[in-house]
Design an enzyme around this catalytic site. Structure first.
Site, PDB file in Angstrom:
ATOM      1  N   HIS A  98      58.848  16.189 -10.633  1.00 37.00           N
ATOM      2  CA  HIS A  98      58.088  15.207  -9.842  1.00 37.00           C
ATOM      3  C   HIS A  98      58.054  15.623  -8.371  1.00 37.00           C
ATOM      4  O   HIS A  98      57.001  15.579  -7.729  1.00 37.00           O
ATOM      5  CB  HIS A  98      58.721  13.827 -10.003  1.00 37.00           C
ATOM      6  N   GLU A  99      59.205  16.011  -7.834  1.00 42.65           N
ATOM      7  CA  GLU A  99      59.261  16.407  -6.427  1.00 42.65           C
ATOM      8  C   GLU A  99      58.487  17.697  -6.189  1.00 42.65           C
ATOM      9  O   GLU A  99      57.839  17.857  -5.145  1.00 42.65           O
ATOM     10  CB  GLU A  99      60.720  16.558  -5.983  1.00 42.65           C
ATOM     11  N   HIS A 111      54.900  16.910  -5.737  1.00 47.14           N
ATOM     12  CA  HIS A 111      54.584  16.501  -4.361  1.00 47.14           C
ATOM     13  C   HIS A 111      54.372  17.731  -3.474  1.00 47.14           C
ATOM     14  O   HIS A 111      53.465  17.764  -2.642  1.00 47.14           O
ATOM     15  CB  HIS A 111      55.721  15.657  -3.787  1.00 47.14           C
ATOM     16  N   GLU A 148      52.407   8.637  -5.722  1.00 45.29           N
ATOM     17  CA  GLU A 148      53.460   8.571  -6.733  1.00 45.29           C
ATOM     18  C   GLU A 148      52.901   8.689  -8.148  1.00 45.29           C
ATOM     19  O   GLU A 148      53.455   9.401  -8.992  1.00 45.29           O
ATOM     20  CB  GLU A 148      54.257   7.265  -6.583  1.00 45.29           C
TER      21      GLU A 148
END
Length: 312
Positions: free
Chosen positions: A130-131, A134, A200
Site C-alpha cells: 500500500h505504501e 503511494h 487511500e
C-alpha cells in the site's frame, strides 16, 4: 487516479491560504500569503521526507539491523517497478505505517515496531505494498505539501486573532476575524480530507495488485484499525497535521480530530478489497510473499525472538 481533481483541491487549499492573507492584510496580506505559500511548497518539496521522519522519531534500518523487513520491502519494490526506498522503523507500540518523499527515487517507507509485532508477515506485505503504491503514484509529495499548507492556514488563522495589519479594503471586522479563526482551519481540514480519501482508495487497489493478494491488506487494515483505537501514538498526537499520511488514522479521536477524519471508513476499504479479491479470483488461503518461509525468525532489529510473530 484522478490527478485533475487532486490538482484542483491543492489549488483550492492554496487559494484559501491567500484569501485568509487578504482578509488579514488586504492586498498586501494577499501578496505576503502568496509568497509564503510558494516558499512553503518549495521547502516541502525538498525537505518533506526529513521533516516527517524526524517528527515521528523514525530511524533508518538496513539488511544488517532489520534483514527480513528490508528484504520484503525490496521484493515488493521490484514488483511495483520502483527504486528501493529507504526503510525506517518507529519505536511505537501502535501498528501503523506511512511513506514519504518527493518522488520514487527519493522515497522512504516507515513502519512502527507495533506493526511488526502484531501483524503476520503477509499482512505486513500488504501494508508495505500500500505504501509503495503511494510512492509509485507520487502521492507522498502531494500529501506532505497538503499537510504543510493546512498547518500554515491554521497558524495564519490564529494570527488573525491578534488583529493582523488590515487596510481599509479588507472589510474584516471582529466578527469576521472570529469566523475566519474557526472556519479557516476547518475548510483546510475538509480539503485535506478530500485529497487523502481519494488517494487511500487508489493506494489500496494498487497495493493489493502489487502484492497479488487483496485480502492480506484487508486483514491488516482490520487489525490496525482496531489497535489504533486502543494504543496511543503520541508523536502523531503532537503533530496531527501528519495523520493523513498514515495507512490508518493514528489519532485517538478524543478531541476535534475525529470530526473531520482524513481517512475513509475502514469497513468501506475492506469491502472494496474484498470485491477486488473476487475480481482477481484470489484464493481463500494466503501464501507467503516468498516461497522460502522457513528461515530463522528474527525481530525487526535482526535479533532472534522467542515469540512467533511476523519476524520472530
Amino acid at each position: 487516479m484522478n490527478y485533475l481533481r487532486t490538482a484542483i483541491l491543492l489549488a483550492g487549499l492554496t487559494a484559501l491560504f491567500m484569501a485568509i492573507g487578504y482578509l488579514i492584510g488586504g492586498q498586501s496580506g494577499l501578496l505576503i500569503a502568496l509568497v509564503i505559500a510558494a516558499a512553503t511548497n518549495l521547502f516541502s518539496y525538498w525537505n518533506s521526507d526529513k521533516i516527517v521522519l524526524r517528527m515521528q522519531d523514525a530511524h533508518e534500518v538496513d539488511e544488517r539491523t532489520a534483514p527480513d523487513l528490508v528484504r520484503l520491502v525490496r521484493e515488493l519494490a521490484q514488483r511495483a517497478g520502483i527504486p528501493m526506498p529507504r526503510v525506517y522503523l518507529m519505536d511505537n507500540a501502535q501498528p501503523n505505517a506511512f511513506a514519504t518523499g518527493r518522488n520514487p527515487a527519493n522515497a522512504a517507507v516507515a513502519v512502527t515496531s507495533g506493526l511488526t509485532q502484531m501483524l503476520s508477515r503477509d499482512e505486513i506485505a500488504g501494508v508495505i505494498a500500500h505504501e509503495l503504491a503511494h510512492i509509485k503514484s507520487h502521492d507522498t509529495l502531494t500529501m506532505t505539501i497538503t499537510a504543510t499548507i493546512a498547518g500554515a492556514i491554521s497558524m495564519l488563522a490564529q494570527f488573525s486573532m491578534f488583529g493582523g495589519h488590515r487596510d481599509s479594503n479588507s472589510g474584516l471586522g471582529t466578527i469576521g476575524t472570529l469566523a475566519m479563526l474557526i472556519l479557516g482551519p476547518i475548510a483546510a481540514m475538509i480539503v485535506q480530507m478530500a485529497i487523502s480519501r481519494t488517494r487511500e482508495y487508489a493506494a489500496d487497489d494498487l497495493g493489493a495488485r502489487i502484492c497479488g493478494q487483496p485480502m492480506w491488506l484487508a486483514s491488516a487494515l482490520a487489525k490496525i484499525d482496531n489497535a489504533a483505537h486502543q494504543v496511543p501514538n503520541m508523536e502523531a498526537e503532537r503533530n496531527p497535521a501528519t495523520a493523513h499520511m498514515f495507512i490508518i488514522n493514528p489519532l485517538s479521536g478524543h478531541g476535534m480530530d475525529n470530526l473531520f477524519t482524513t481517512h475513509p471508513s475502514t469497513e468501506n476499504r475492506i469491502a472494496a478489497l474484498q470485491q477486488l479479491a473476487a475480481e482477481m479470483g484470489a484464493q481463500g488461503g494466503m501464501p507467503s510473499v516468498n516461497a522460502r518461509d522457513n528461515y530463522p525468525r528474527r525481530s525487526p532489529w535482526g535479533r532472534p525472538t522467542a515469540s512467533r510473530g511476523p519476524w520472530g
